[in-house]
Scaffold this motif. Structure first.
Motif, PDB file in Angstrom:
ATOM      1  N   LYS A 262      16.015 -10.353  14.472  1.00 62.59           N
ATOM      2  CA  LYS A 262      17.021  -9.768  15.366  1.00 62.59           C
ATOM      3  C   LYS A 262      16.452  -8.810  16.403  1.00 62.59           C
ATOM      4  O   LYS A 262      17.007  -8.656  17.492  1.00 62.59           O
ATOM      5  CB  LYS A 262      18.080  -9.026  14.533  1.00 62.59           C
ATOM      6  CG  LYS A 262      19.045  -9.922  13.783  1.00 62.59           C
ATOM      7  CD  LYS A 262      20.097  -9.092  13.066  1.00 62.59           C
ATOM      8  CE  LYS A 262      21.069  -9.984  12.302  1.00 62.59           C
ATOM      9  NZ  LYS A 262      21.906 -10.810  13.196  1.00 62.59           N
ATOM     10  N   ASP A 263      15.366  -8.098  16.091  1.00 66.52           N
ATOM     11  CA  ASP A 263      14.840  -7.097  17.025  1.00 66.52           C
ATOM     12  C   ASP A 263      13.340  -6.978  16.845  1.00 66.52           C
ATOM     13  O   ASP A 263      12.772  -7.552  15.910  1.00 66.52           O
ATOM     14  CB  ASP A 263      15.521  -5.740  16.794  1.00 66.52           C
ATOM     15  CG  ASP A 263      15.310  -5.208  15.385  1.00 66.52           C
ATOM     16  OD1 ASP A 263      14.170  -4.811  15.065  1.00 66.52           O
ATOM     17  OD2 ASP A 263      16.277  -5.188  14.589  1.00 66.52           O
ATOM     18  N   ASN A 265      11.747  -4.182  16.302  1.00 71.49           N
ATOM     19  CA  ASN A 265      11.442  -2.953  15.546  1.00 71.49           C
ATOM     20  C   ASN A 265      10.946  -1.834  16.470  1.00 71.49           C
ATOM     21  O   ASN A 265      10.016  -1.093  16.145  1.00 71.49           O
ATOM     22  CB  ASN A 265      10.412  -3.240  14.456  1.00 71.49           C
ATOM     23  CG  ASN A 265      10.368  -2.155  13.383  1.00 71.49           C
ATOM     24  OD1 ASN A 265      11.379  -1.501  13.112  1.00 71.49           O
ATOM     25  ND2 ASN A 265       9.206  -1.953  12.785  1.00 71.49           N
ATOM     26  N   ARG A 348      18.078  -8.407   9.066  1.00 77.11           N
ATOM     27  CA  ARG A 348      17.458  -8.556  10.383  1.00 77.11           C
ATOM     28  C   ARG A 348      16.713  -9.873  10.533  1.00 77.11           C
ATOM     29  O   ARG A 348      16.218 -10.181  11.619  1.00 77.11           O
ATOM     30  CB  ARG A 348      16.507  -7.382  10.644  1.00 77.11           C
ATOM     31  CG  ARG A 348      17.225  -6.029  10.739  1.00 77.11           C
ATOM     32  CD  ARG A 348      16.238  -4.872  10.738  1.00 77.11           C
ATOM     33  NE  ARG A 348      15.233  -5.040  11.760  1.00 77.11           N
ATOM     34  CZ  ARG A 348      13.918  -4.942  11.534  1.00 77.11           C
ATOM     35  NH1 ARG A 348      13.462  -4.703  10.308  1.00 77.11           N
ATOM     36  NH2 ARG A 348      13.063  -5.086  12.528  1.00 77.11           N
TER      37      ARG A 348
END
Length: 416
Positions: A262-263, A265, A348
């Motif tokens: 998802k990202d 970090n 995530r």
């Protein structure tokens, strides 16, 4: 050695097979199953996913849900849509997908082979999913769905199966996903004895390919039922067994099981690539990249594809688990860079089966839902067997077997 016995299957009549047959319970959610079953009252989704008969805000794990599944099964039997065979049989089950053909035998494995590690595992089970499958069996005294198992290929078994396939086929249909399903029955006494004997003498171990939760549930509830009647493993009770389809290992196809995150970090894209260069050689690609060998990975980031090649020292090819590409990715990317430690619980990260293609990875990232995707090289049956034989456990979400078995084509009665 392995115990594999025939049984009297409940099966749909020939004209109803395609309408009854459904995908396995765990490849789609209740909403998707309800949509697929729409307009088809005999769909086996009503049995294996009975929650589709309840409002969406219902408790899908309530006792009445499991009882509804049994009710829908009984309705199919009372309408003669599904009938039980008169005699014990094995069944030859062939699946064809994109030119790939795999042929298995349908029968029953011994629950004690599961407890004694003759049936070997490579994944951990989740207690909640296991309990759900157990409750289906408790409510019905039936194995609704077979487990998907494999065994080291045996020429004599292949020869028998090929002989059976020269006989008249019982089912032959192409499902809505394009996969062809064919089934033959084996009820001749001498052939039944030959098959059972060959497994006892030539198959020392059987390996769970797909269906760890169903296998555990089938064995554990079978044990509960046997204990409740003070039975034993030699009394021929049907609760001593659970239903399975067993395939020779050289016919199975494992697809890639890819990762999306998802990202980044807190990192910028340049910072991510800089960190990756510590353990990987990176090459930008003009098109989608599907890894061609072990220890290579595809990465999709900001409309660009990259090839990542793991450097020496980032893996251990003498370790059955350490050599897995999913282990390399977790140890060198997901944990140290993204701080994703628990693949089972971290929200995530998500997983995309290879059947969906690399376009699905692009879609998930381009939509903004995910930030980066990694395409994986699939594990082999040789790796799976090595890990199972060493009593080791694979990381989560490693194997994606295709084609999938259809549910509803055979059901095993534990209460005969």
């Amino acid at each position: 050695m392995s115990i594999f016995v025939p049984f009297k299957a409940f099966r749909p009549t020939q004209e109803n097979a395609k309408s009854v047959a459904s995908k396995p319970y765990d490849v789609l959610n209740a909403k998707e199953a309800k949509l697929e079953a729409k307009g088809n009252p005999v769909s086996f989704y009503n049995v294996i996913k009975p929650e589709i008969n309840f409002p969406e805000d219902s408790n899908f794990y309530a006792p009445e849900v499991y009882l509804k599944g049994k009710e829908r099964f009984d309705n199919l039997v009372s309408q003669n849509i599904i009938k039980q065979d008169a005699s014990n049989s094995y069944y030859v089950y062939e699946l064809t997908m994109d030119g790939h053909v795999q042929t298995g035998l349908v029968g029953c494995c011994a629950i004690d082979d599961y407890f004694n590690n003759i049936i070997k595992k490579h994944e951990l089970t989740r207690p909640d999913k296991e309990e759900d499958r157990k409750n289906h069996i408790r409510a019905s005294k039936l194995n609704y769905e077979p487990v998907f198992l494999s065994y080291p290929q045996v020429n004599a078994i292949d020869d028998l199966v090929n002989d059976i396939k020269s006989n008249n086929v019982v089912y032959d249909f192409i499902a809505d996903d394009g996969i062809r399903h064919r089934l033959w029955t084996i009820d001749e006494a001498n052939t039944l004895d030959q098959i059972e004997s060959l497994f006892k003498t030539n198959v020392p171990s059987i390996y769970i390919a797909d269906g760890h939760h169903r296998t555990a549930a089938g064995a554990l509830v079978g044990q509960e039922l046997r204990n409740s009647r003070n039975g034993n493993s030699n009394d021929n009770g049907r609760d001593n067994y659970f239903m399975a389809v067993v395939f020779p290992d050289n016919q199975l196809k494992i697809l890639d099981y890819n990762r999306v995150v998802k990202d980044l970090n807190g990192l910028s894209e340049d910072e991510l690539i800089e960190k990756l260069q510590e353990n990987f050689t990176i090459e930008q690609k003009e098109n989608q990249y599907r890894p061609e060998t072990m220890h290579t990975f595809g990465m999709y980031l900001n409309n660009k594809w990259y090839k990542l090649t793991a450097k020496d020292g980032t893996y251990n090819d003498n370790d059955p688990v350490g050599q897995l590409d999913v282990t390399i990715l977790s140890a060198n990317v997901l944990e140290p860079i993204f701080n994703i430690v628990d693949l089972r619980k971290d929200k995530r990260i998500d997983f995309v089966g290879g059947m969906r293609g690399l376009g699905e990875l692009e879609k998930r990232v381009d939509s903004g839902e995910m930030k980066v995707a990694f395409s994986m090289y699939p594990v082999s049956m040789k790796q799976l067997i090595s890990i199972s034989d060493n009593d080791l456990i694979m990381p989560p979400k490693v194997t994606w077997f295709e084609p999938k078995l259809r549910s509803g084509l055979f059901v095993h009665n534990l209460d005969e």
